[in-house]
Write a protein that holds these residues in place. Structure first.
Motif, PDB file in Angstrom:
ATOM      1  N   THR A  50      80.268  52.195  54.121  1.00  0.00           N
ATOM      2  CA  THR A  50      78.822  52.379  54.093  1.00  0.00           C
ATOM      3  C   THR A  50      78.147  51.021  53.905  1.00  0.00           C
ATOM      4  OG1 THR A  50      78.766  52.632  51.692  1.00  0.00           O
ATOM      5  CG2 THR A  50      79.128  54.659  53.007  1.00  0.00           C
ATOM      6  N   PRO A  51      76.850  50.942  54.147  1.00  0.00           N
ATOM      7  CA  PRO A  51      76.168  49.684  53.840  1.00  0.00           C
ATOM      8  C   PRO A  51      76.395  49.259  52.389  1.00  0.00           C
ATOM      9  CG  PRO A  51      74.760  51.045  55.185  1.00  0.00           C
ATOM     10  CD  PRO A  51      75.952  51.887  54.808  1.00  0.00           C
ATOM     11  N   HIS A  52      76.476  50.232  51.494  1.00  0.00           N
ATOM     12  CA  HIS A  52      76.703  49.930  50.084  1.00  0.00           C
ATOM     13  C   HIS A  52      78.085  49.312  49.879  1.00  0.00           C
ATOM     14  CE1 HIS A  52      77.354  50.939  45.734  1.00  0.00           C
ATOM     15  NE2 HIS A  52      76.165  50.389  45.703  1.00  0.00           N
ATOM     16  N   SER A  53      79.095  49.839  50.555  1.00  0.00           N
ATOM     17  CA  SER A  53      80.443  49.268  50.404  1.00  0.00           C
ATOM     18  C   SER A  53      80.506  47.862  50.996  1.00  0.00           C
ATOM     19  CB  SER A  53      81.502  50.175  51.032  1.00  0.00           C
ATOM     20  OG  SER A  53      81.382  50.232  52.432  1.00  0.00           O
ATOM     21  N   ILE A  56      79.104  45.603  48.321  1.00  0.00           N
ATOM     22  CA  ILE A  56      80.114  45.385  47.280  1.00  0.00           C
ATOM     23  C   ILE A  56      81.160  44.381  47.769  1.00  0.00           C
ATOM     24  CG2 ILE A  56      82.039  46.477  46.040  1.00  0.00           C
ATOM     25  CD1 ILE A  56      80.270  49.031  45.932  1.00  0.00           C
ATOM     26  N   GLY A  57      81.626  44.579  48.998  1.00  0.00           N
ATOM     27  CA  GLY A  57      82.633  43.683  49.556  1.00  0.00           C
ATOM     28  C   GLY A  57      82.142  42.249  49.684  1.00  0.00           C
ATOM     29  N   ALA A  58      80.900  42.095  50.108  1.00  0.00           N
ATOM     30  CA  ALA A  58      80.338  40.747  50.248  1.00  0.00           C
ATOM     31  C   ALA A  58      80.219  40.062  48.888  1.00  0.00           C
ATOM     32  CB  ALA A  58      78.978  40.812  50.935  1.00  0.00           C
ATOM     33  N   ALA A  59      79.735  40.783  47.888  1.00  0.00           N
ATOM     34  CA  ALA A  59      79.591  40.200  46.545  1.00  0.00           C
ATOM     35  C   ALA A  59      80.951  39.851  45.951  1.00  0.00           C
ATOM     36  CB  ALA A  59      78.839  41.167  45.632  1.00  0.00           C
ATOM     37  N   GLU A  84      76.344  42.344  38.669  1.00  0.00           N
ATOM     38  CA  GLU A  84      77.571  42.399  37.879  1.00  0.00           C
ATOM     39  C   GLU A  84      78.358  43.672  38.136  1.00  0.00           C
ATOM     40  OE1 GLU A  84      76.309  41.633  33.870  1.00  0.00           O
ATOM     41  OE2 GLU A  84      75.522  39.660  34.435  1.00  0.00           O
ATOM     42  N   SER A  85      77.673  44.758  38.486  1.00  0.00           N
ATOM     43  CA  SER A  85      78.377  46.011  38.765  1.00  0.00           C
ATOM     44  C   SER A  85      78.897  46.064  40.199  1.00  0.00           C
ATOM     45  CB  SER A  85      77.458  47.208  38.496  1.00  0.00           C
ATOM     46  OG  SER A  85      76.368  47.205  39.396  1.00  0.00           O
ATOM     47  N   TYR A  86      78.493  45.114  41.038  1.00  0.00           N
ATOM     48  CA  TYR A  86      78.943  45.082  42.425  1.00  0.00           C
ATOM     49  C   TYR A  86      80.226  44.293  42.603  1.00  0.00           C
ATOM     50  CZ  TYR A  86      74.807  47.275  44.398  1.00  0.00           C
ATOM     51  OH  TYR A  86      73.837  48.180  44.736  1.00  0.00           O
ATOM     52  N   ILE A  87      80.447  43.299  41.771  1.00  0.00           N
ATOM     53  CA  ILE A  87      81.627  42.452  41.918  1.00  0.00           C
ATOM     54  C   ILE A  87      82.830  43.169  41.320  1.00  0.00           C
ATOM     55  CG2 ILE A  87      82.681  40.258  41.270  1.00  0.00           C
ATOM     56  CD1 ILE A  87      79.818  39.078  41.269  1.00  0.00           C
ATOM     57  N   ARG A  88      83.829  43.403  42.159  1.00  0.00           N
ATOM     58  CA  ARG A  88      85.047  44.086  41.728  1.00  0.00           C
ATOM     59  C   ARG A  88      86.095  43.054  41.321  1.00  0.00           C
ATOM     60  NH1 ARG A  88      81.566  47.652  41.859  1.00  0.00           N
ATOM     61  NH2 ARG A  88      81.758  49.514  43.123  1.00  0.00           N
ATOM     62  N   THR A  89      86.742  43.289  40.206  1.00  0.00           N
ATOM     63  CA  THR A  89      87.788  42.404  39.713  1.00  0.00           C
ATOM     64  C   THR A  89      89.135  43.030  40.034  1.00  0.00           C
ATOM     65  OG1 THR A  89      86.327  41.712  37.929  1.00  0.00           O
ATOM     66  CG2 THR A  89      88.662  41.205  37.679  1.00  0.00           C
ATOM     67  N   SER A  90      90.018  42.255  40.642  1.00  0.00           N
ATOM     68  CA  SER A  90      91.327  42.784  41.028  1.00  0.00           C
ATOM     69  C   SER A  90      92.185  43.037  39.788  1.00  0.00           C
ATOM     70  CB  SER A  90      92.044  41.817  41.969  1.00  0.00           C
ATOM     71  OG  SER A  90      92.428  40.650  41.268  1.00  0.00           O
TER      72      SER A  90
END
Length: 105
Positions: A50-53, A56-59, A84-90
């Motif tokens: 989705t545009p939202h995903s 998230i991926g870009a951030a 801060e809620s968009y950046i995913r930490t591996s």
């Protein structure tokens, strides 16, 4: 993506990335509809792309590339700390941080 950007005539970094053939800014609805269509044509499930995903991926990609958070915030047009809620930490980064903490004297 590079070919798309180069195909745009007189593209400035401040210009909208996605425009129609008449150079009008595309709407959120137009983008969502066309993204879902392209994802379906690739035999993927549109519910996962989705545009939202993409946001998230870009951030997350920008953070992984060590781009300063204030720049990511500007690029994504965030005006709050919501970034801060968009950046995913591996998981591997979390495990490495945990190992550093555990090994401290």
């Amino acid at each position: 993506m590079s070919r798309y950007i180069y195909s745009k005539k007189a593209f400035l970094m401040t210009d909208p990335l996605f425009t129609s053939s008449s150079h009008a800014v595309v709407t959120r609805h137009w983008f969502s509809t066309h993204l879902a269509s392209l994802i379906s044509k690739a035999d993927l499930s549109p519910q996962f792309y989705t545009p939202h995903s993409l946001r998230i991926g870009a951030a997350t990609s920008a953070a992984k590339a060590n781009i300063n958070q204030h720049l990511i915030k500007s690029l994504g047009r965030w005006s709050s700390s919501a970034i801060e809620s968009y950046i995913r930490t591996s998981f591997s980064n979390i495990a490495a941080a945990n190992q550093i903490i555990v090994s401290m004297p």
